[in-house]
Enzyme design. Structure first.
Site, PDB file in Angstrom:
ATOM      1  N   LEU A   1      13.018  27.745 -39.428  1.00  0.00           N
ATOM      2  CA  LEU A   1      12.728  26.497 -38.720  1.00  0.00           C
ATOM      3  C   LEU A   1      11.270  26.607 -38.298  1.00  0.00           C
ATOM      4  O   LEU A   1      10.866  27.628 -37.736  1.00  0.00           O
ATOM      5  CB  LEU A   1      13.609  26.350 -37.474  1.00  0.00           C
ATOM      6  CG  LEU A   1      15.069  25.983 -37.660  1.00  0.00           C
ATOM      7  CD1 LEU A   1      15.800  26.033 -36.314  1.00  0.00           C
ATOM      8  CD2 LEU A   1      15.195  24.599 -38.262  1.00  0.00           C
ATOM      9  N   ASP A   2      10.477  25.572 -38.571  1.00  0.00           N
ATOM     10  CA  ASP A   2       9.081  25.661 -38.160  1.00  0.00           C
ATOM     11  C   ASP A   2       9.002  25.699 -36.640  1.00  0.00           C
ATOM     12  O   ASP A   2       9.973  25.425 -35.941  1.00  0.00           O
ATOM     13  CB  ASP A   2       8.241  24.539 -38.774  1.00  0.00           C
ATOM     14  CG  ASP A   2       8.642  23.148 -38.339  1.00  0.00           C
ATOM     15  OD1 ASP A   2       8.876  22.939 -37.139  1.00  0.00           O
ATOM     16  OD2 ASP A   2       8.688  22.265 -39.200  1.00  0.00           O
ATOM     17  N   SER A   3       7.850  26.062 -36.118  1.00  0.00           N
ATOM     18  CA  SER A   3       7.738  26.259 -34.670  1.00  0.00           C
ATOM     19  C   SER A   3       7.979  24.973 -33.890  1.00  0.00           C
ATOM     20  O   SER A   3       8.415  25.029 -32.740  1.00  0.00           O
ATOM     21  CB  SER A   3       6.374  26.850 -34.311  1.00  0.00           C
ATOM     22  OG  SER A   3       5.338  25.942 -34.613  1.00  0.00           O
TER      23      SER A   3
ATOM     24  N   SER B   1      10.237  22.799 -34.604  1.00  0.00           N
ATOM     25  CA  SER B   1      11.654  22.450 -34.715  1.00  0.00           C
ATOM     26  C   SER B   1      12.470  23.407 -33.863  1.00  0.00           C
ATOM     27  O   SER B   1      12.032  24.509 -33.540  1.00  0.00           O
ATOM     28  CB  SER B   1      12.116  22.524 -36.170  1.00  0.00           C
ATOM     29  OG  SER B   1      11.374  21.610 -36.956  1.00  0.00           O
TER      30      SER B   1
END
Length: 189
Positions: free
Chosen positions: A40-42, A44
């Site tokens: 999960l990107d930062s 998200s």
């Protein structure tokens, strides 16, 4: 085999090595030898599975296994039914066309935690929550999909992986739980 479910907080990067300006997984998970099954990107937040089993990690993360991942996206604007159909058919993102997916309107209830910091608020521009169930999970895919149809994502929360649901696990941001090694959930057994 170890399998953990973490409610990854907003702003946390999906790596264990320390970062100069952001929290990393090591700030939340103290179990040695586990690694994220997918990312999960930062920006998200939500359900992230971690395991020490490479085969299980691949089954969760690799798109060829078609494990459904559910996201709630708070988008800028008010998409209509035709916009949701466009998302569901698959979206041409230039470098690839997304697989067809399921898209619905959703109304978050009290189970969804407040984000820190909160998203920007603009009185003249409404926001709408939608749920997308995808089987790919490429880099920033949901954000790119909603932007491509004219509704940029303001907040993105992964709420499910397979039959696992973050709300039924009862995890608040930063909390994790060890799951049974014999997982009865779709795609994780």
């Amino acid at each position: 085999m170890t399998l953990l479910a973490l409610n990854k907080p907003f702003g946390t990067i999906c790596q264990f090595s320390p970062h100069e300006t952001r929290a990393s997984l090591s700030d939340w998970v103290k179990v040695p030898g586990v690694y994220p099954a997918g990312r999960l990107d930062s920006d998200s937040e939500g359900l992230l599975l971690l395991t020490d089993d490479g085969a299980l990690q691949a089954r969760i993360a690799e798109p060829r296994h078609k494990l459904v991942k559910r996201y709630w996206a708070q988008v800028e604007g008010a998409p209509g039914a035709s916009d949701l159909k466009a998302l569901a058919r698959g979206v041409d993102l230039g470098d690839y066309v997304t697989r067809p997916c399921r898209v619905d309107f959703v109304e978050p209830d009290d189970a969804l935690w407040a984000r820190t910091p909160p998203i920007r608020y603009r009185a003249a521009i409404p926001t709408t929550w939608i749920e997308l169930s995808i089987t790919e999970g490429k880099n920033r895919q949901v954000r790119r999909m909603t932007a491509a149809v004219g509704f940029p994502t303001l907040r993105l929360v992964r709420v499910g992986v397979g039959a696992l649901d973050i709300f039924s696990l009862g995890l608040q941001p930063g909390e994790s739980i060890e799951l049974p090694s014999r997982a009865p959930w779709d795609g994780l057994a």
